[in-house]
Design a protein around this motif. Structure first.
Motif, PDB file in Angstrom:
ATOM      1  N   ASP A  42     -27.593 -37.617 100.692  1.00 51.74           N
ATOM      2  CA  ASP A  42     -27.361 -36.195 101.289  1.00 51.74           C
ATOM      3  C   ASP A  42     -28.002 -36.208 102.670  1.00 51.74           C
ATOM      4  O   ASP A  42     -27.435 -35.180 103.582  1.00 51.74           O
ATOM      5  N   SER A  43     -28.943 -36.876 103.148  1.00 52.24           N
ATOM      6  CA  SER A  43     -29.662 -36.452 104.119  1.00 52.24           C
ATOM      7  C   SER A  43     -30.474 -37.436 105.044  1.00 52.24           C
ATOM      8  O   SER A  43     -30.737 -38.426 104.396  1.00 52.24           O
ATOM      9  N   VAL A  44     -30.570 -37.248 106.441  1.00 52.43           N
ATOM     10  CA  VAL A  44     -31.684 -38.443 107.113  1.00 52.43           C
ATOM     11  C   VAL A  44     -32.706 -37.414 107.666  1.00 52.43           C
ATOM     12  O   VAL A  44     -32.287 -36.453 108.311  1.00 52.43           O
ATOM     13  N   THR A  45     -33.673 -37.941 107.316  1.00 52.44           N
ATOM     14  CA  THR A  45     -34.782 -36.873 107.831  1.00 52.44           C
ATOM     15  C   THR A  45     -35.800 -37.828 108.694  1.00 52.44           C
ATOM     16  O   THR A  45     -36.310 -38.565 108.113  1.00 52.44           O
ATOM     17  N   ILE A  46     -36.068 -37.400 109.757  1.00 50.85           N
ATOM     18  CA  ILE A  46     -37.201 -38.009 110.615  1.00 50.85           C
ATOM     19  C   ILE A  46     -38.293 -37.196 110.691  1.00 50.85           C
ATOM     20  O   ILE A  46     -38.168 -35.874 111.299  1.00 50.85           O
ATOM     21  N   ARG A  47     -39.450 -37.530 110.158  1.00 50.58           N
ATOM     22  CA  ARG A  47     -40.691 -36.769 110.500  1.00 50.58           C
ATOM     23  C   ARG A  47     -41.610 -37.415 111.277  1.00 50.58           C
ATOM     24  O   ARG A  47     -41.848 -38.582 111.256  1.00 50.58           O
ATOM     25  N   ALA A  48     -42.306 -36.431 111.986  1.00 54.53           N
ATOM     26  CA  ALA A  48     -43.638 -37.246 112.788  1.00 54.53           C
ATOM     27  C   ALA A  48     -44.581 -36.032 113.036  1.00 54.53           C
ATOM     28  O   ALA A  48     -44.025 -34.774 113.182  1.00 54.53           O
ATOM     29  N   ASN A  49     -45.591 -36.427 113.703  1.00 53.20           N
ATOM     30  CA  ASN A  49     -46.467 -35.063 113.953  1.00 53.20           C
ATOM     31  C   ASN A  49     -46.648 -34.676 115.534  1.00 53.20           C
ATOM     32  O   ASN A  49     -47.080 -33.980 116.030  1.00 53.20           O
ATOM     33  N   LYS A  50     -46.189 -35.722 116.602  1.00 49.42           N
ATOM     34  CA  LYS A  50     -45.871 -35.558 117.870  1.00 49.42           C
ATOM     35  C   LYS A  50     -44.345 -35.944 118.361  1.00 49.42           C
ATOM     36  O   LYS A  50     -43.642 -36.593 117.662  1.00 49.42           O
ATOM     37  N   ARG A  51     -44.257 -35.312 119.418  1.00 52.18           N
ATOM     38  CA  ARG A  51     -43.155 -35.429 120.192  1.00 52.18           C
ATOM     39  C   ARG A  51     -42.500 -36.942 120.215  1.00 52.18           C
ATOM     40  O   ARG A  51     -41.449 -37.335 119.990  1.00 52.18           O
ATOM     41  N   GLU A  52     -43.423 -37.869 120.563  1.00 54.63           N
ATOM     42  CA  GLU A  52     -43.020 -39.268 120.742  1.00 54.63           C
ATOM     43  C   GLU A  52     -42.774 -39.621 119.480  1.00 54.63           C
ATOM     44  O   GLU A  52     -41.803 -40.772 119.648  1.00 54.63           O
ATOM     45  N   GLY A  53     -43.483 -39.415 118.368  1.00 53.11           N
ATOM     46  CA  GLY A  53     -43.131 -40.103 117.109  1.00 53.11           C
ATOM     47  C   GLY A  53     -41.554 -39.682 116.840  1.00 53.11           C
ATOM     48  O   GLY A  53     -40.774 -40.513 116.377  1.00 53.11           O
ATOM     49  N   LEU A  54     -41.149 -38.483 116.955  1.00 51.31           N
ATOM     50  CA  LEU A  54     -39.766 -38.097 116.672  1.00 51.31           C
ATOM     51  C   LEU A  54     -38.730 -38.964 117.706  1.00 51.31           C
ATOM     52  O   LEU A  54     -37.665 -39.351 117.093  1.00 51.31           O
ATOM     53  N   PHE A  55     -39.116 -38.911 118.932  1.00 50.66           N
ATOM     54  CA  PHE A  55     -38.203 -39.919 119.778  1.00 50.66           C
ATOM     55  C   PHE A  55     -38.119 -41.132 119.506  1.00 50.66           C
ATOM     56  O   PHE A  55     -37.135 -41.872 119.219  1.00 50.66           O
ATOM     57  N   ASN A  56     -39.169 -41.817 118.630  1.00 54.64           N
ATOM     58  CA  ASN A  56     -39.079 -43.150 118.261  1.00 54.64           C
ATOM     59  C   ASN A  56     -38.232 -43.249 116.891  1.00 54.64           C
ATOM     60  O   ASN A  56     -37.576 -44.266 116.712  1.00 54.64           O
ATOM     61  N   GLY A  57     -38.311 -42.216 116.192  1.00 57.73           N
ATOM     62  CA  GLY A  57     -37.452 -42.003 114.964  1.00 57.73           C
ATOM     63  C   GLY A  57     -36.048 -42.075 115.311  1.00 57.73           C
ATOM     64  O   GLY A  57     -35.226 -42.766 114.605  1.00 57.73           O
ATOM     65  N   VAL A  58     -35.651 -41.336 116.513  1.00 57.63           N
ATOM     66  CA  VAL A  58     -34.149 -41.208 116.861  1.00 57.63           C
ATOM     67  C   VAL A  58     -33.775 -42.740 117.138  1.00 57.63           C
ATOM     68  O   VAL A  58     -32.755 -43.170 117.079  1.00 57.63           O
ATOM     69  N   ALA A  59     -34.939 -43.516 117.930  1.00 64.88           N
ATOM     70  CA  ALA A  59     -34.387 -44.932 118.702  1.00 64.88           C
ATOM     71  C   ALA A  59     -33.866 -45.693 117.160  1.00 64.88           C
ATOM     72  O   ALA A  59     -33.114 -46.480 117.175  1.00 64.88           O
ATOM     73  N   THR A  60     -34.765 -45.522 116.342  1.00 67.44           N
ATOM     74  CA  THR A  60     -34.609 -46.245 115.011  1.00 67.44           C
ATOM     75  C   THR A  60     -33.282 -45.934 114.271  1.00 67.44           C
ATOM     76  O   THR A  60     -32.390 -46.997 114.140  1.00 67.44           O
ATOM     77  N   LEU A  61     -33.019 -44.630 114.202  1.00 66.51           N
ATOM     78  CA  LEU A  61     -31.731 -44.202 113.521  1.00 66.51           C
ATOM     79  C   LEU A  61     -30.315 -44.654 114.397  1.00 66.51           C
ATOM     80  O   LEU A  61     -29.552 -44.992 113.698  1.00 66.51           O
ATOM     81  N   ARG A  62     -30.480 -44.825 115.601  1.00 71.59           N
ATOM     82  CA  ARG A  62     -29.549 -45.130 116.560  1.00 71.59           C
ATOM     83  C   ARG A  62     -29.065 -46.914 116.135  1.00 71.59           C
ATOM     84  O   ARG A  62     -28.142 -46.794 116.225  1.00 71.59           O
ATOM     85  N   GLN A  63     -30.108 -47.593 115.990  1.00 71.58           N
ATOM     86  CA  GLN A  63     -29.810 -48.900 115.603  1.00 71.58           C
ATOM     87  C   GLN A  63     -29.258 -49.020 114.152  1.00 71.58           C
ATOM     88  O   GLN A  63     -28.846 -50.150 113.871  1.00 71.58           O
ATOM     89  N   LEU A  64     -29.549 -47.879 113.480  1.00 71.96           N
ATOM     90  CA  LEU A  64     -28.943 -48.278 111.682  1.00 71.96           C
ATOM     91  C   LEU A  64     -27.608 -47.644 111.776  1.00 71.96           C
ATOM     92  O   LEU A  64     -27.011 -48.024 110.674  1.00 71.96           O
ATOM     93  N   LEU A  65     -27.019 -47.189 112.833  1.00 70.53           N
ATOM     94  CA  LEU A  65     -25.816 -46.371 112.898  1.00 70.53           C
ATOM     95  C   LEU A  65     -24.916 -47.854 113.027  1.00 70.53           C
ATOM     96  O   LEU A  65     -25.189 -48.843 113.649  1.00 70.53           O
ATOM     97  N   PRO A  66     -23.465 -47.781 112.815  1.00 72.95           N
ATOM     98  CA  PRO A  66     -22.758 -48.712 113.045  1.00 72.95           C
ATOM     99  C   PRO A  66     -22.721 -48.966 114.767  1.00 72.95           C
ATOM    100  O   PRO A  66     -23.047 -47.907 115.667  1.00 72.95           O
ATOM    101  N   VAL A  67     -22.400 -50.315 115.132  1.00 75.14           N
ATOM    102  CA  VAL A  67     -22.412 -50.751 116.419  1.00 75.14           C
ATOM    103  C   VAL A  67     -21.755 -49.805 117.501  1.00 75.14           C
ATOM    104  O   VAL A  67     -22.158 -49.666 118.560  1.00 75.14           O
ATOM    105  N   GLN A  68     -20.655 -49.362 117.088  1.00 72.01           N
ATOM    106  CA  GLN A  68     -19.719 -48.178 117.793  1.00 72.01           C
ATOM    107  C   GLN A  68     -20.545 -47.253 118.288  1.00 72.01           C
ATOM    108  O   GLN A  68     -20.073 -46.434 119.095  1.00 72.01           O
TER     109      GLN A  68
END
Ligand code: TNX
Length: 549
Positions: free
Chosen positions: A140-166
């Motif tokens: 149902d969902s994707v959740t990125i949790r972090a305690n600091k701004r930097e952590g959230l941005f790092n989570g976004v970078a990971t999610l980007r690579q887990l989506l299809p190449v396109q």
């Protein structure tokens, strides 16, 4: 370092370069198809959860589940958090283009049940590391949790690579936007993970810097040092000394890439980088390598005469600041002051210290003490090249180590006195070195520190470069790209990619997770992504690239 032995830079046509690639492929016999745009993830497929560069600390796939991003999905950000909203805006901006979905960013109260993607700041349970994050993917969902701004941005970078190449496509693509179920818990080994671009030797226009920022953020690089002033160019407007950019920016090696950033353009780069989790660190050389500034103002010269601008390749004999002259410090005070104001998120300003052979030790001490005080007055700590460790007091100082055997003892003494280190080993992380000794020769790049294959850029540890340097003094790594031999974006990207990914993993992943075989496979999977993003990376024969690379 001996850059004098390098032949003059040569321009390279695209045809020559493609020929070189073709020859390299033919010699090694590896099968490389560079025609398709990559379609690794058709409907039904998902990217395995551990196929991420840099390697995460912990990955637990849940094979039974997968999330699919639908056209009516929203991206939720913790209510009232500017940082969660910034990360959500970044993610939405990345996904809207290839998906064609609206993806509105909505605020969600902490603890609220959300479907779609949620970015949650606070209560992440990920400890004190500001770069840490947790990524949970269910049906149902994707959740990125972090305690600091930097952590959230790092989570976004990971999610980007887990989506299809396109997901890297600049155009809308019709695919199932699925993500493998499971959990990633991750944090960086080092907090300072930097790239550097030498925009002084050859100017890189603002769009080029932004393009590099886009690529860097994909691999969790969080600093970009801009080498703004050297002999061949002064690249940023200084309002109180306008001729620095007007005259000092009117040159470039062989007169080919000239120019400067206006303050508005520079501030825009800083903002663009920050919105992608990257801090711009300004760098101005000194007391040598300062020909462009000296050509701009006669009064900055010891003899009161301004030399003509310099467009040569090696260090200029005339680029030496006048150490005992008050005008030198009046200029640096204003220039550093204006740069500091435009880079509010950077703790540091890089103040050079490179190649000062022939200067008296007492003069260098005098110069760096003054420059450090100027930086402090404008709220910045100083970052200096290795040789500057002999002249800079260690408190509030960071040193960029680039080689052993020059002043090892002083480096260790500085570290013991509290100086921090950014490890920038020329034998591993200098992206301007050629990849290999293949014939015909790889057409751009230097060799004074040797050639650097992808493996060589990968197999090193920051705490094993200099014996006796306390590991606790090391705050991070940098991959510089000096541009004496580099003309235009195609050549630049070919040197940076894919080696940048190797250095990024050295700076991020736990040492025990660093394994060439695993990296080689994960890197290969980045080929189609880089291709989709139109990055002109080097199809090195070291890597077994898949179709679509
Ligand atoms: C060394 S290592 C330099 C730069 C050159 C580079 C070329 C160091 C601090 N300085 O001035 O651009 O080599 O690879």
């Amino acid at each position: 370092m001996n850059v004098r032995a390098i032949p003059p830079a040569q321009r390279l046509s695209r045809r020559v370069k493609l020929t070189v690639l073709a020859v390299v492929v033919a010699v090694t016999g590896s099968v490389v198809t560079a025609t398709a745009w990559g379609d690794e993830s058709g409907p039904g497929d998902v990217v395995p959860l551990d196929r991420v560069v840099p390697a995460p600390v912990s990955v637990k796939a849940n094979e039974g589940q997968s999330f699919e991003l639908e056209s009516d999905a929203a991206i939720h950000a913790t209510a009232g958090s500017k940082d969660a909203k910034a990360a959500a805006d970044l993610l939405a901006g990345l996904l809207r283009k290839p998906t064609g979905f609206e993806l509105p960013v909505q605020s969600a109260e902490p603890g609220a049940e959300t479907s779609g993607i949620a970015l949650v700041l606070g209560g992440a349970g990920t400890g004190k590391n500001p770069g840490a994050y947790k990524l949970d993917v269910s049906d149902d969902s994707v959740t990125i949790r972090a305690n600091k701004r930097e952590g959230l941005f790092n989570g976004v970078a990971t999610l980007r690579q887990l989506l299809p190449v396109q997901v890297e496509s600049p155009e809308v693509k019709e695919v199932a936007w699925k993500v493998q179920g499971g959990q990633i818990v991750d944090q960086p080994r080092y907090g300072y993970r930097s790239a550097m671009v030498d925009v002084a030797r050859n100017f890189m226009p603002a769009e080029g810097v932004k393009r590099y920022i886009d690529q860097l953020s994909r691999y969790k690089i969080n600093k970009l040092q801009l080498h703004l002033a050297d002999d061949q160019g002064w690249r940023v407007e200084i309002k109180s000394w306008p001729k620095a950019a007007e005259i000092g920016g009117s040159s470039g090696i062989n007169g080919l890439s000239k120019g400067h950033y206006t303050q508005d353009q520079f501030k825009d780069i800083v903002k663009y980088a920050w919105a992608r989790g990257i801090t711009i660190v300004p760098a101005v050389e000194g007391p040598d390598h300062m020909h462009a500034a000296l050509a701009s103002y006669a009064k900055l010269n010891c003899d009161g005469k301004a030399p003509k601008v310099y467009e040569g390749y090696i260090k200029s004999e005339e680029g030496l600041m006048c150490i005992k002259d008050a005008d030198t410090y009046a200029f640096l005070d204003d220039a550093i002051g204006e740069l500091a104001k435009m880079t509010p998120n950077s703790e540091y300003i890089q103040i050079g210290g490179d190649e000062t052979q022939g200067r008296k030790a007492a003069d260098l001490k005098y110069y760096f003490k003054k420059v450090k005080a100027i930086a402090a007055k404008h709220g910045k700590k100083v970052l200096g090249w290795g040789e500057a460790a002999n002249s800079l007091a260690p408190k509030d100082t960071a040193i960029q180590y680039w080689a052993s055997g020059i002043n090892d003892k002083e480096l260790i003494t500085a570290a013991k006195g509290g100086a921090k280190f950014v490890m920038t080993p020329s034998k591993h992380s200098y992206l301007d070195m050629k990849y290999n000794k293949a014939k015909p020769e790889y057409p751009v790049g230097n060799t004074w520190a040797g050639t650097i294959s992808i493996k060589q850029a990968y197999e090193w540890s920051p705490d094993k470069l200099l014996k006796g340097l306390p590991a606790s003094s090391i705050q991070g790594i940098e991959a510089p790209l000096w541009t004496e031999t580099v003309f235009g974006p195609d050549q630049f990207e070919n040197l940076a990619f894919p080696r940048l990914l190797a250095v990024a993993e050295v700076g991020w992943s736990p040492e025990k997770a660093q394994d060439w075989k695993s990296f080689e496979q994960r890197l290969a999977a980045q080929g189609p992504r880089l291709r989709e993003a139109r990055v002109n990376y080097y199809l090195s024969p070291e890597i077994n690239w898949p179709d679509g690379s």
